[in-house]
Scaffold this motif. Structure first.
Motif, PDB file in Angstrom:
ATOM      1  N   UNK A   1      -3.766  -6.555   7.437  1.00 42.77           N
ATOM      2  CA  UNK A   1      -3.477  -5.189   6.983  1.00 42.77           C
ATOM      3  C   UNK A   1      -1.977  -4.897   7.100  1.00 42.77           C
ATOM      4  N   UNK A   2      -1.357  -5.448   8.141  1.00 40.21           N
ATOM      5  CA  UNK A   2       0.108  -5.317   8.243  1.00 40.21           C
ATOM      6  C   UNK A   2       0.776  -5.982   7.040  1.00 40.21           C
ATOM      7  N   UNK A   3       0.279  -7.159   6.676  1.00 39.61           N
ATOM      8  CA  UNK A   3       0.873  -7.882   5.544  1.00 39.61           C
ATOM      9  C   UNK A   3       0.695  -7.094   4.245  1.00 39.61           C
ATOM     10  N   UNK A   4      -0.352  -6.251   4.200  1.00 36.12           N
ATOM     11  CA  UNK A   4      -0.563  -5.425   3.004  1.00 36.12           C
ATOM     12  C   UNK A   4       0.358  -4.209   2.985  1.00 36.12           C
ATOM     13  N   UNK A   5       1.099  -4.002   4.088  1.00 35.21           N
ATOM     14  CA  UNK A   5       2.087  -2.923   4.093  1.00 35.21           C
ATOM     15  C   UNK A   5       1.833  -1.826   5.106  1.00 35.21           C
ATOM     16  N   UNK A   6       0.741  -1.919   5.859  1.00 35.37           N
ATOM     17  CA  UNK A   6       0.478  -0.887   6.861  1.00 35.37           C
ATOM     18  C   UNK A   6       1.334  -1.114   8.106  1.00 35.37           C
ATOM     19  N   UNK A   7       1.751  -0.006   8.710  1.00 34.92           N
ATOM     20  CA  UNK A   7       2.415  -0.091  10.007  1.00 34.92           C
ATOM     21  C   UNK A   7       1.377  -0.327  11.084  1.00 34.92           C
ATOM     22  N   UNK A   8       1.802  -0.964  12.171  1.00 37.63           N
ATOM     23  CA  UNK A   8       0.882  -1.185  13.286  1.00 37.63           C
ATOM     24  C   UNK A   8       1.655  -1.219  14.605  1.00 37.63           C
TER      25      UNK A   8
ATOM     26  N   UNK B   1       0.820  -1.214   0.000  1.00 36.65           N
ATOM     27  CA  UNK B   1       0.000   0.000   0.000  1.00 36.65           C
ATOM     28  C   UNK B   1       0.857   1.268   0.000  1.00 36.65           C
ATOM     29  N   UNK B   2       0.501   2.174  -0.887  1.00 37.22           N
ATOM     30  CA  UNK B   2       1.100   3.514  -0.936  1.00 37.22           C
ATOM     31  C   UNK B   2       2.625   3.491  -1.030  1.00 37.22           C
ATOM     32  N   UNK B   3       3.167   2.506  -1.717  1.00 38.92           N
ATOM     33  CA  UNK B   3       4.630   2.428  -1.861  1.00 38.92           C
ATOM     34  C   UNK B   3       5.065   3.180  -3.114  1.00 38.92           C
TER      35      UNK B   3
ATOM     36  N   UNK C   1      -8.385   7.922   4.334  1.00 39.78           N
ATOM     37  CA  UNK C   1      -7.574   8.924   5.020  1.00 39.78           C
ATOM     38  C   UNK C   1      -6.145   9.022   4.498  1.00 39.78           C
ATOM     39  N   UNK C   2      -5.771   8.106   3.607  1.00 40.87           N
ATOM     40  CA  UNK C   2      -4.392   8.109   3.107  1.00 40.87           C
ATOM     41  C   UNK C   2      -3.389   7.753   4.188  1.00 40.87           C
ATOM     42  N   UNK C   3      -3.795   6.895   5.123  1.00 34.59           N
ATOM     43  CA  UNK C   3      -2.908   6.544   6.238  1.00 34.59           C
ATOM     44  C   UNK C   3      -1.958   5.405   5.857  1.00 34.59           C
ATOM     45  N   UNK C   4      -0.756   5.445   6.443  1.00 33.18           N
ATOM     46  CA  UNK C   4       0.236   4.400   6.201  1.00 33.18           C
ATOM     47  C   UNK C   4       0.363   3.447   7.388  1.00 33.18           C
ATOM     48  N   UNK C   5      -0.390   3.696   8.426  1.00 27.47           N
ATOM     49  CA  UNK C   5      -0.340   2.799   9.574  1.00 27.47           C
ATOM     50  C   UNK C   5      -1.329   3.257  10.631  1.00 27.47           C
ATOM     51  N   UNK C   6      -1.509   2.412  11.651  1.00 25.34           N
ATOM     52  CA  UNK C   6      -2.491   2.731  12.678  1.00 25.34           C
ATOM     53  C   UNK C   6      -2.127   2.073  14.002  1.00 25.34           C
ATOM     54  N   UNK C   7      -2.833   2.487  15.027  1.00 25.15           N
ATOM     55  CA  UNK C   7      -2.742   1.828  16.332  1.00 25.15           C
ATOM     56  C   UNK C   7      -4.159   1.635  16.850  1.00 25.15           C
TER      57      UNK C   7
END
Ligand code: MN
Length: 504
Positions: free
Chosen positions: A298-305, A2-4, A272-278
């Motif tokens: 979602x982490x596997x898709x590239x998001x930070x967590x 995602x978003x790379x 939201x165009x976010x690259x990660x979440x908590x």
């Protein structure tokens, strides 16, 4: 992923007009050849483009400003083919905001001993030209990576590749947005931090949304929607789904709810165009389960967590995922959970309540549902798997109040022993240089229990990343000796404090 983005690296060669137009033409042609070789290297993740042969202060300043303004430029490689008097570079480098690597190479690999003459000597001057450049970089106190060797040397490409991966992650962080659903786990210190300092120093922003905003997105996903059907089918194809959760199983509805969580969080992040979440298990009002498999996928898709509101680890996991893009081996959010303190070998069992990324799964993951024990919510669905044996590392981004520290421990992941009664994804590793030294060092350095854990990100990439960010890095590895480490931590207190003055 995602978003790379795949930004470019500018190749810039320095010279001067002393040698006349003929040699300068030759220098430009040679520099283009070197840039083209880097562009063609399969080891290098980003495209290198030859930008300019620079010979005057105004040209240099103009290219540095252009690099700052170009959103597609992730950094520069600088090389002095001939002597380039470096006072010419003061103004431009003083303005440069992008990372740079100083490549100390020479166009000719071998000296032609039998035919070498003064023309050859005048054309191949990096041996002293790059020292003149290095002096001004040091005089200006500029953080950079210096790579030495012939431009065809595979080892040189590896050093540049590590830096490119760091530069790409840095590029990814600039302007990146991370979202927190709820605040920190109550009373926890290490997951706190100064989000203003982070944005000033590291370039990404962290903002919160009440979990109700997320609940609304999850509710928008109809329980009988085709998207939920399709996702449940995908689960059954990719994983070993427990019978009770499968279509027709007595708990299938709970798998469907997990799919809705994944889709709902996914929509929220995309919009939201976010690259990660908590998130945090203490703030789930309106959600039925703590997102488990949803977060894992979602982490596997590239998001930070990061769990429990840990935004620093979420951002770090994202950066590490950008660094390892295209490499074998994955990266996950991780927590040092429990120890094996046998005299035959001390080991760490790493896991989390649920949220370990399946990019580090060895073999096919299982999908299971079990009670969580804390949080007072319904049983969450989770992916259960073992992480493989192999070289790996843990990294932690620490907020020391006046600055950030990036702490790295190299580890050796080992085969995970069977743990039939532990229904979470897990990894088991041995620390370098040894368990007791590594844990002492980690604790003395203030490292968190949360980390980014990776099989493909290297200590070199993280060191380059910290250099670009201008933050402290502490490595715990095979060479770590505690007396020296303690002294390094004391020295760093002074250096990094004075280096940034009141800016923290
Ligand atoms: Mn945790």
């Amino acid at each position: 992923m995602k978003l790379l983005a795949s930004p470019e690296i500018w190749f810039v060669c320095g010279s001067q007009h002393l040698y006349g137009p003929g040699p300068l033409k030759q220098v430009a042609a040679n520099a283009q050849k070197v840039a083209a070789a880097l562009a063609a290297s399969k080891k290098l993740p980003l495209k290198t483009v030859f930008k300019a042969l620079l010979t005057t202060p105004d040209e240099i300043t103009s290219v540095m400003l252009a690099a700052n303004a170009d959103a597609n430029c992730a950094g520069l490689v600088l090389w002095m083919h001939t002597f380039s008097p470096s006072k010419m570079w003061i103004r431009g480098l003083g303005l440069l905001k992008k990372p740079f690597l100083h490549l100390h190479t020479q166009f000719n690999r071998d000296l032609p001993w039998g035919s070498i003459d003064m023309d050859f000597m005048n054309l191949n001057q990096a041996a002293h030209g790059d020292r003149e450049a290095g002096f001004i970089h040091t005089r200006l106190r500029l953080g950079r990576k210096v790579v030495v060797g012939h431009w065809s040397d595979p080892e040189v490409h590896e050093r540049i590749a590590a830096w490119q991966r760091a530069a790409r992650a840095w590029h990814d962080w600039q302007g990146a947005k991370f979202v927190r659903f709820g605040d920190n786990m109550r009373q926890v210190a290490v997951t706190e931090g100064d989000k203003v300092s982070a944005e000033m120093q590291l370039g990404f922003s962290v903002n919160t949304h009440g979990v109700g905003d997320l609940v609304a997105k999850v509710s928008d996903i109809g329980i009988d929607s085709r998207a939920v059907d399709a996702l449940c089918d995908e689960y059954e194809q990719r994983y070993a789904v427990a019978k009770e959760l499968r279509k027709g199983g007595r708990r299938h509805e709970e798998l469907r709810y997990s799919a809705r969580l994944e889709l709902g969080i996914g929509v929220f992040l995309e919009e939201g165009g976010y690259k990660g979440f908590t998130d945090t298990f203490e703030d789930l009002h309106g959600l039925r389960q703590l997102p488990g498999m949803a977060t894992q996928r979602l982490m596997a898709a590239g998001y930070g967590f990061g769990g429990e509101g840990d935004w620093k680890t979420s951002a770090l996991v994202r950066a590490m995922k950008v660094m390892n893009a295209g490499l074998p081996g994955g990266t996950s959010f991780m927590e040092d959970y429990t120890y094996h303190l046998s005299p035959k070998g001390h080991r760490v069992l790493g896991a989390h309540m649920l949220e370990i990324c399946p990019s580090i799964a060895a073999g096919k993951a299982k999908v299971e549902i079990h009670p969580l024990g804390i949080g007072g919510k319904e049983d969450p669905v989770r992916l259960v798997f073992d992480a493989p044996a192999g070289a790996a590392l843990n990294a932690s981004l620490v907020d020391l109040g006046n600055r950030f520290r990036l702490l790295v421990n190299e580890v050796k992941a080992v085969k995970v022993p069977p743990m039939p009664k532990l229904p979470v994804a897990r990894a088991v590793w041995e620390c370098r240089p040894d368990f007791k030294t590594a844990c002492q060092a980690w604790i003395l350095a203030g490292g968190a229990h949360h980390t980014g854990f990776s099989y493909s990100v290297t200590a070199e990439m993280l060191e380059d990343f910290a250099t670009i960010a201008g933050i402290e890095t502490v490595h715990i590895n095979a060479d770590t000796r505690l007396p020296q480490l303690k002294q390094d931590l004391r020295n760093n207190e002074v250096y990094y404090h004075l280096n940034q003055g009141f800016r923290a």
